[in-house]
Design a protein around this motif. Sequence first.
Motif, PDB file in Angstrom:
ATOM      1  N   UNK A  45       0.843  -1.193   0.000  1.00  0.00           N
ATOM      2  CA  UNK A  45       0.000   0.000   0.000  1.00  0.00           C
ATOM      3  C   UNK A  45       0.881   1.247   0.000  1.00  0.00           C
ATOM      4  N   UNK A  46       0.284   2.390  -0.338  1.00  0.00           N
ATOM      5  CA  UNK A  46       0.946   3.694  -0.302  1.00  0.00           C
ATOM      6  C   UNK A  46      -0.065   4.736   0.183  1.00  0.00           C
ATOM      7  N   UNK A  47       0.455   5.944   0.448  1.00  0.00           N
ATOM      8  CA  UNK A  47      -0.450   7.041   0.795  1.00  0.00           C
ATOM      9  C   UNK A  47      -0.629   7.976  -0.397  1.00  0.00           C
ATOM     10  N   UNK A  48      -0.439   7.436  -1.591  1.00  0.00           N
ATOM     11  CA  UNK A  48      -0.535   8.219  -2.817  1.00  0.00           C
ATOM     12  C   UNK A  48      -1.738   7.772  -3.624  1.00  0.00           C
ATOM     13  N   UNK A  49      -2.218   8.635  -4.506  1.00  0.00           N
ATOM     14  CA  UNK A  49      -3.289   8.285  -5.422  1.00  0.00           C
ATOM     15  C   UNK A  49      -2.806   8.582  -6.834  1.00  0.00           C
ATOM     16  N   UNK A  50      -2.532   7.519  -7.587  1.00  0.00           N
ATOM     17  CA  UNK A  50      -1.944   7.671  -8.919  1.00  0.00           C
ATOM     18  C   UNK A  50      -2.654   6.719  -9.881  1.00  0.00           C
ATOM     19  N   UNK A  51      -3.053   7.234 -11.041  1.00  0.00           N
ATOM     20  CA  UNK A  51      -3.826   6.449 -11.986  1.00  0.00           C
ATOM     21  C   UNK A  51      -3.058   6.231 -13.285  1.00  0.00           C
ATOM     22  N   UNK A  52      -3.215   5.032 -13.840  1.00  0.00           N
ATOM     23  CA  UNK A  52      -2.601   4.701 -15.123  1.00  0.00           C
ATOM     24  C   UNK A  52      -3.506   5.199 -16.252  1.00  0.00           C
ATOM     25  N   UNK A  53      -3.033   5.178 -17.509  1.00  0.00           N
ATOM     26  CA  UNK A  53      -3.891   5.597 -18.626  1.00  0.00           C
ATOM     27  C   UNK A  53      -5.176   4.777 -18.753  1.00  0.00           C
ATOM     28  N   UNK A  54      -5.177   3.548 -18.224  1.00  0.00           N
ATOM     29  CA  UNK A  54      -6.377   2.714 -18.308  1.00  0.00           C
ATOM     30  C   UNK A  54      -7.403   3.065 -17.239  1.00  0.00           C
ATOM     31  N   UNK A  55      -7.017   3.940 -16.286  1.00  0.00           N
ATOM     32  CA  UNK A  55      -7.935   4.342 -15.229  1.00  0.00           C
ATOM     33  C   UNK A  55      -7.773   3.596 -13.923  1.00  0.00           C
ATOM     34  N   UNK A  56      -6.816   2.652 -13.866  1.00  0.00           N
ATOM     35  CA  UNK A  56      -6.583   1.921 -12.625  1.00  0.00           C
ATOM     36  C   UNK A  56      -5.765   2.760 -11.649  1.00  0.00           C
ATOM     37  N   UNK A  57      -6.096   2.677 -10.361  1.00  0.00           N
ATOM     38  CA  UNK A  57      -5.308   3.330  -9.319  1.00  0.00           C
ATOM     39  C   UNK A  57      -4.128   2.415  -9.006  1.00  0.00           C
ATOM     40  N   UNK A  58      -2.972   2.709  -9.583  1.00  0.00           N
ATOM     41  CA  UNK A  58      -1.819   1.809  -9.492  1.00  0.00           C
ATOM     42  C   UNK A  58      -1.013   2.004  -8.205  1.00  0.00           C
ATOM     43  N   UNK A  59      -1.459   2.913  -7.342  1.00  0.00           N
ATOM     44  CA  UNK A  59      -0.810   3.096  -6.041  1.00  0.00           C
ATOM     45  C   UNK A  59      -1.703   2.618  -4.903  1.00  0.00           C
ATOM     46  N   UNK A  60      -2.863   2.081  -5.244  1.00  0.00           N
ATOM     47  CA  UNK A  60      -3.827   1.623  -4.244  1.00  0.00           C
ATOM     48  C   UNK A  60      -3.375   0.298  -3.628  1.00  0.00           C
ATOM     49  N   UNK A  61      -3.840   0.032  -2.417  1.00  0.00           N
ATOM     50  CA  UNK A  61      -3.505  -1.215  -1.729  1.00  0.00           C
ATOM     51  C   UNK A  61      -3.865  -2.428  -2.575  1.00  0.00           C
ATOM     52  N   UNK A  62      -3.004  -3.448  -2.472  1.00  0.00           N
ATOM     53  CA  UNK A  62      -3.258  -4.666  -3.208  1.00  0.00           C
ATOM     54  C   UNK A  62      -2.492  -5.840  -2.636  1.00  0.00           C
ATOM     55  N   UNK A  63      -2.940  -7.036  -3.001  1.00  0.00           N
ATOM     56  CA  UNK A  63      -2.269  -8.276  -2.593  1.00  0.00           C
ATOM     57  C   UNK A  63      -1.501  -8.819  -3.789  1.00  0.00           C
ATOM     58  N   UNK A  64      -0.247  -9.162  -3.569  1.00  0.00           N
ATOM     59  CA  UNK A  64       0.626  -9.640  -4.636  1.00  0.00           C
ATOM     60  C   UNK A  64       1.053 -11.075  -4.344  1.00  0.00           C
ATOM     61  N   UNK A  65       0.864 -11.938  -5.340  1.00  0.00           N
ATOM     62  CA  UNK A  65       1.300 -13.333  -5.235  1.00  0.00           C
ATOM     63  C   UNK A  65       2.542 -13.528  -6.105  1.00  0.00           C
ATOM     64  N   UNK A  66       3.396 -14.434  -5.695  1.00  0.00           N
ATOM     65  CA  UNK A  66       4.587 -14.719  -6.499  1.00  0.00           C
ATOM     66  C   UNK A  66       5.019 -16.159  -6.308  1.00  0.00           C
ATOM     67  N   UNK A  67       5.684 -16.695  -7.331  1.00  0.00           N
ATOM     68  CA  UNK A  67       6.337 -17.989  -7.232  1.00  0.00           C
ATOM     69  C   UNK A  67       7.653 -17.881  -8.002  1.00  0.00           C
ATOM     70  N   UNK A  68       8.727 -18.254  -7.350  1.00  0.00           N
ATOM     71  CA  UNK A  68      10.034 -18.101  -7.961  1.00  0.00           C
ATOM     72  C   UNK A  68      10.938 -19.276  -7.673  1.00  0.00           C
ATOM     73  N   UNK A  69      11.982 -19.401  -8.475  1.00  0.00           N
ATOM     74  CA  UNK A  69      12.958 -20.473  -8.293  1.00  0.00           C
ATOM     75  C   UNK A  69      14.360 -19.884  -8.330  1.00  0.00           C
ATOM     76  N   UNK A  70      15.222 -20.346  -7.435  1.00  0.00           N
ATOM     77  CA  UNK A  70      16.626 -19.936  -7.420  1.00  0.00           C
ATOM     78  C   UNK A  70      17.479 -21.072  -7.947  1.00  0.00           C
ATOM     79  N   UNK A  71      18.529 -20.716  -8.678  1.00  0.00           N
ATOM     80  CA  UNK A  71      19.404 -21.764  -9.233  1.00  0.00           C
ATOM     81  C   UNK A  71      20.842 -21.246  -9.288  1.00  0.00           C
TER      82      UNK A  71
END
Length: 247
Positions: A221-247
């Motif tokens: 999350x951030x304390x900013x309000x920023x929108x992309x050209x598509x209209x999404x608030x890209x600074x709004x709170x969100x949950x991020x999932x990831x899966x990675x491998x190290x080698x």
Amino acid sequence: MRTSIIGLSATLFAACMATPALAQEEPAKPITVSGNATVVSDYRFRGISQTDKRFALQGGITVTHESGLYASVWGSSIDDYVAAGGDQELDLIAGYSTTVGAATIDVGVLYYYYPGSGGANTDFFEPYASVKGTFGPATAKVSAAYAPKANALSIGNGKEDNLYTALDLSGGIGDSGFGLSAHLGHSFGPSYLTIGDEYTDWSLGATYTTGPVTFGLSYVDTDKSLYSPSGRNISKAGVVFSVGAAF
């Protein structure tokens, strides 16, 4: 953007334990090479989505010398609003890490390169420094990154610079493979990296590592309000999932 090599270290440790007791240990190599590949549901850079809240493919490789010198290349897919239509970010990194007493000091410089920007002023340097220490099961790190004045950071007032400071806490839960992390950062503007006024970002995360694979879940999350050209608030709170491998 650099990633941990904990998964790789665990793999190497297991291999060593499987070696017959009478076998001679191989001397440590002066140069080691490690890599990683990750899929994330949203590439957040200092709290702001670089992919319009969509998936990103990421990967990197690091070469480390026993002296503490290292060099890395890391890349990620991005949305075209980040760098004048480019769809890829490459981070070229050179640094030095050393241990002084109980502290690990890391200094270096990072070059943000956007190969698909069509010659626009999008690329810039960012020197960084951090100090890290371990306290029981927890590790704390204080870091700062300063991007000198550059045309790529301008938002209409000529060359501008940017300072980013952060505090990170992390730790494992015994031998379970689970880890927890917390992050607090602040971007001082104005520059292209803040898109106007300065702002604060924070996150809480959890990981699970099994062999070379790590699964991640974080709330950003951030304390900013920023929108992309598509209209999404890209600074709004969100949950991020990831899966990675190290080698």
